[in-house]
Design a protein around this motif. Structure first.
Motif, PDB file in Angstrom:
ATOM      1  N   CYS A   9      26.845  14.514 -37.531  1.00  0.00           N
ATOM      2  CA  CYS A   9      26.814  15.962 -37.351  1.00  0.00           C
ATOM      3  C   CYS A   9      26.521  16.283 -35.887  1.00  0.00           C
ATOM      4  O   CYS A   9      25.473  15.916 -35.359  1.00  0.00           O
ATOM      5  N   THR A  56      25.943  19.335 -33.241  1.00  0.00           N
ATOM      6  CA  THR A  56      25.563  20.741 -33.225  1.00  0.00           C
ATOM      7  C   THR A  56      25.338  21.194 -31.783  1.00  0.00           C
ATOM      8  O   THR A  56      25.174  20.374 -30.873  1.00  0.00           O
ATOM      9  N   LYS A  96      24.624  24.425 -36.630  1.00  0.00           N
ATOM     10  CA  LYS A  96      25.515  24.161 -37.759  1.00  0.00           C
ATOM     11  C   LYS A  96      26.499  23.073 -37.321  1.00  0.00           C
ATOM     12  O   LYS A  96      27.022  23.116 -36.201  1.00  0.00           O
ATOM     13  N   CYS A  97      26.774  22.112 -38.170  1.00  0.00           N
ATOM     14  CA  CYS A  97      27.669  20.996 -37.821  1.00  0.00           C
ATOM     15  C   CYS A  97      29.026  21.523 -37.373  1.00  0.00           C
ATOM     16  O   CYS A  97      29.626  22.375 -38.033  1.00  0.00           O
TER      17      CYS A  97
END
Length: 135
Positions: free
Chosen positions: A38, A40, A80-81
């Protein structure tokens, strides 16, 4: 006279970045969320993605690059990814993940936003996927 020359030189050196149209470059963050990589960004000020690229270092045919127009530029949200568009990250490899952003105005024109990037390594330890920011 020397003092005036010194002051003028200092003014030229310190003002060279005023009104620079290039986007600011910021560090993105990388971690593991639900056994998935992920990426961000720490903060965003009403930005949309204009260009996203993921490159495996040392392997020119292992990359993804997506360009967006004002009409289809995905909105960014802090922490948020970011989308990776199905890119497959493999353990034992190094990657560069970068995005350029735009700010879409009310009149449907765009201005440069920021640039974000992170370089990281991927590995598996005791069955767990791991990443390390190597910037």
């Amino acid at each position: 006279m020397k003092a005036i020359s010194l002051i003028i030189s200092i003014l030229f050196l310190t003002s060279c970045h005023i009104n620079d149209p290039r986007p600011e470059i910021h560090r993105a963050k990388v971690n593991i969320v639900g056994n998935t990589i992920c990426v961000t960004i720490p903060d965003t000020k009403n930005e949309n993605i204009s260009l996203l690229s993921i490159d495996e270092i040392g392997k020119s045919n292992s990359e993804v690059e997506k360009q967006f127009t004002i009409e289809n530029a995905p909105q960014l949200y802090a922490d948020k990814c970011l989308p990776n568009f199905g890119f497959s990250f493999e353990p034992g490899r190094l990657y560069v993940f970068s995005i350029n952003t735009i700010r879409i105005k009310d009149n449907h024109t765009a201005v440069n936003g920021n640039s974000y990037g992170v370089t990281f390594s991927v590995w598996v330890d005791k069955g767990q996927l791991n990443v390390k920011d190597i910037n």
